[in-house]
Enzyme design. Structure first.
Site, PDB file in Angstrom:
ATOM      1  N   ASP A  11       0.922  -1.212   0.109  1.00 52.39           N
ATOM      2  CA  ASP A  11      -0.225  -0.050   0.035  1.00 52.39           C
ATOM      3  C   ASP A  11       0.974   1.014  -0.163  1.00 52.39           C
ATOM      4  O   ASP A  11       1.653   1.308   0.739  1.00 52.39           O
ATOM      5  CB  ASP A  11      -1.027   0.114   1.460  1.00 52.39           C
ATOM      6  CG  ASP A  11      -1.959  -1.003   1.108  1.00 52.39           C
ATOM      7  OD1 ASP A  11      -1.736  -2.039   0.666  1.00 52.39           O
ATOM      8  OD2 ASP A  11      -2.885  -0.976   1.987  1.00 52.39           O
ATOM      9  N   ASP A 130     -15.725  -3.329   0.797  1.00 56.79           N
ATOM     10  CA  ASP A 130     -15.092  -3.040   2.084  1.00 56.79           C
ATOM     11  C   ASP A 130     -16.264  -2.583   3.120  1.00 56.79           C
ATOM     12  O   ASP A 130     -17.036  -1.812   2.763  1.00 56.79           O
ATOM     13  CB  ASP A 130     -14.094  -1.704   1.816  1.00 56.79           C
ATOM     14  CG  ASP A 130     -13.168  -1.922   0.789  1.00 56.79           C
ATOM     15  OD1 ASP A 130     -12.604  -3.328   0.656  1.00 56.79           O
ATOM     16  OD2 ASP A 130     -13.193  -1.187  -0.358  1.00 56.79           O
TER      17      ASP A 130
HETATM   18  O1  LIG Z   1      -7.484  -1.273  -1.218  1.00 55.05           O
HETATM   19  C1  LIG Z   1      -7.712  -0.140  -1.065  1.00 55.05           C
HETATM   20  O2  LIG Z   1      -8.320   0.756  -2.167  1.00 55.05           O
HETATM   21  C2  LIG Z   1      -7.711   0.897   0.096  1.00 55.05           C
HETATM   22  C3  LIG Z   1      -8.391   2.143   0.323  1.00 55.05           C
HETATM   23  C4  LIG Z   1      -8.277   2.584   1.351  1.00 55.05           C
HETATM   24  C5  LIG Z   1      -7.557   2.105   2.643  1.00 55.05           C
HETATM   25  C6  LIG Z   1      -7.188   0.890   2.495  1.00 55.05           C
HETATM   26  C7  LIG Z   1      -7.013  -0.059   1.244  1.00 55.05           C
HETATM   27  N1  LIG Z   1      -6.691  -1.014   1.099  1.00 55.05           N
HETATM   28  C8  LIG Z   1      -5.945  -1.802   2.228  1.00 55.05           C
HETATM   29  C9  LIG Z   1      -5.667  -3.374   1.530  1.00 55.05           C
HETATM   30  O3  LIG Z   1      -5.662  -3.490   0.634  1.00 55.05           O
HETATM   31  C10 LIG Z   1      -4.599  -3.849   2.791  1.00 55.05           C
HETATM   32  O4  LIG Z   1      -3.327  -4.059   2.063  1.00 55.05           O
HETATM   33  C11 LIG Z   1      -5.189  -5.439   2.900  1.00 55.05           C
HETATM   34  O5  LIG Z   1      -6.350  -5.339   3.277  1.00 55.05           O
HETATM   35  C12 LIG Z   1      -4.246  -5.967   3.965  1.00 55.05           C
HETATM   36  O6  LIG Z   1      -4.637  -5.900   5.360  1.00 55.05           O
HETATM   37  P1  LIG Z   1      -3.985  -6.427   6.228  1.00 55.05           P
HETATM   38  O7  LIG Z   1      -3.199  -7.924   5.990  1.00 55.05           O
HETATM   39  O8  LIG Z   1      -4.538  -6.370   7.789  1.00 55.05           O
HETATM   40  O9  LIG Z   1      -2.755  -5.715   6.564  1.00 55.05           O
END
Ligand SMILES: O=C(O)c1ccccc1NCC(=O)[C@H](O)[C@H](O)COP(=O)(O)O
Length: 241
Positions: A11, A130
């Protein structure tokens, strides 16, 4: 039975690889160069990368050129997410050579446009669902966007190829995936589901892998990898069976 696909996450905020807590802007922990992180996952055996432009998602800027460079440098499949909401941002995302894009806000706010691009691009389009409870979140997870199962039914009818399902309150918290949410979404659609948010351990990944028969295709892993709860090699081994 198919093996669970693993998608390590990068990210990007302000040019850095970061992790957020529950997707909240301002909770960033920085983990350095996005390209270095992506290459490390590729080197460790990843077949996919989940690559997010958080600035585009929050409307605070763009890391478009950096994401293009990361995608062009890697040999593995890339799922691109964050701020893809209109023809221009979709064209720029697809032009990176990514394998697919993940639409979020647009699926809630621009249903006609999303139906059109699903029809045009087929399985190059995934939709991110989400959720907090069963309420969908858009605009970088800051606004309410309707009811999960209503939107899912609409997208299914439009031919959406797959869903990336995130429990916002688990994301970046290392509190485990919401397995019941994944089961409920799988029961409501015949499309593959990619699980996202909350993975903290190899047992969490084994639990998600146990849902492959119900329709879960993959799992996104972010914070657990950055905080060395396990290695990607161990994760791949854990879901190989
Ligand atoms: O994916 C998006 O567009 C997004 C937008 C705003 C906030 C977060 C977003 N994505 C977050 C992710 O895709 C995380 O990388 C993913 O859920 C992994 O989560 P974790 O394993 O709990 O760190």
């Amino acid at each position: 039975m198919n093996r669970l696909e693993l998608l390590p996450a990068v990210d990007v905020r302000d040019g850095q690889a970061v992790r957020l807590v529950k997707g909240a802007s301002g909770t960033e922990t920085s983990f350095g160069e996005p390209l270095a992180a992506a290459l490390a996952w590729q080197e460790a055996g990843a077949e996919w990368l989940h690559l997010v432009d958080l600035d585009a998602a929050f409307g605070t800027g763009s890391n478009r050129e950096l994401l293009r460079e990361v995608t062009a440098t890697l040999d593995i499949k890339v799922e691109l997410s964050g701020g893809i909401r209109d023809d221009a941002s979709l064209a720029a995302a697809l032009a990176t050579g990514c394998t697919r894009v993940n639409l979020g806000t647009a699926a809630l706010e621009s249903p006609e446009w999303v139906a059109k691009v699903i029809a045009e691009h087929g399985d190059k389009i995934a939709v991110g669902l989400d959720v907090v409870g069963t309420t969908l979140r858009g605009r970088g997870w800051t606004s309410d966007g309707g009811q999960l199962f209503d939107v899912l039914a609409r997208l299914d009818a439009e031919g959406c190829a797959r869903y990336v399902v995130t429990d916002v309150n688990r994301d970046g918290t290392l509190t485990g995936p919401n397995l019941q949410l994944l089961r409920d979404v799988c029961a409501a659609t015949d499309r593959p589901v990619v699980a996202s948010g909350g993975v903290s351990s190899l047992d969490d990944l084994r639990a998600i892998a146990g849902l492959v028969g119900e329709g879960v295709e993959g799992a996104i892993v972010g914070k657990a990898l950055y905080e060395h709860k396990f290695t990607l090699e161990e994760a791949l081994e854990a879901v190989s069976g």
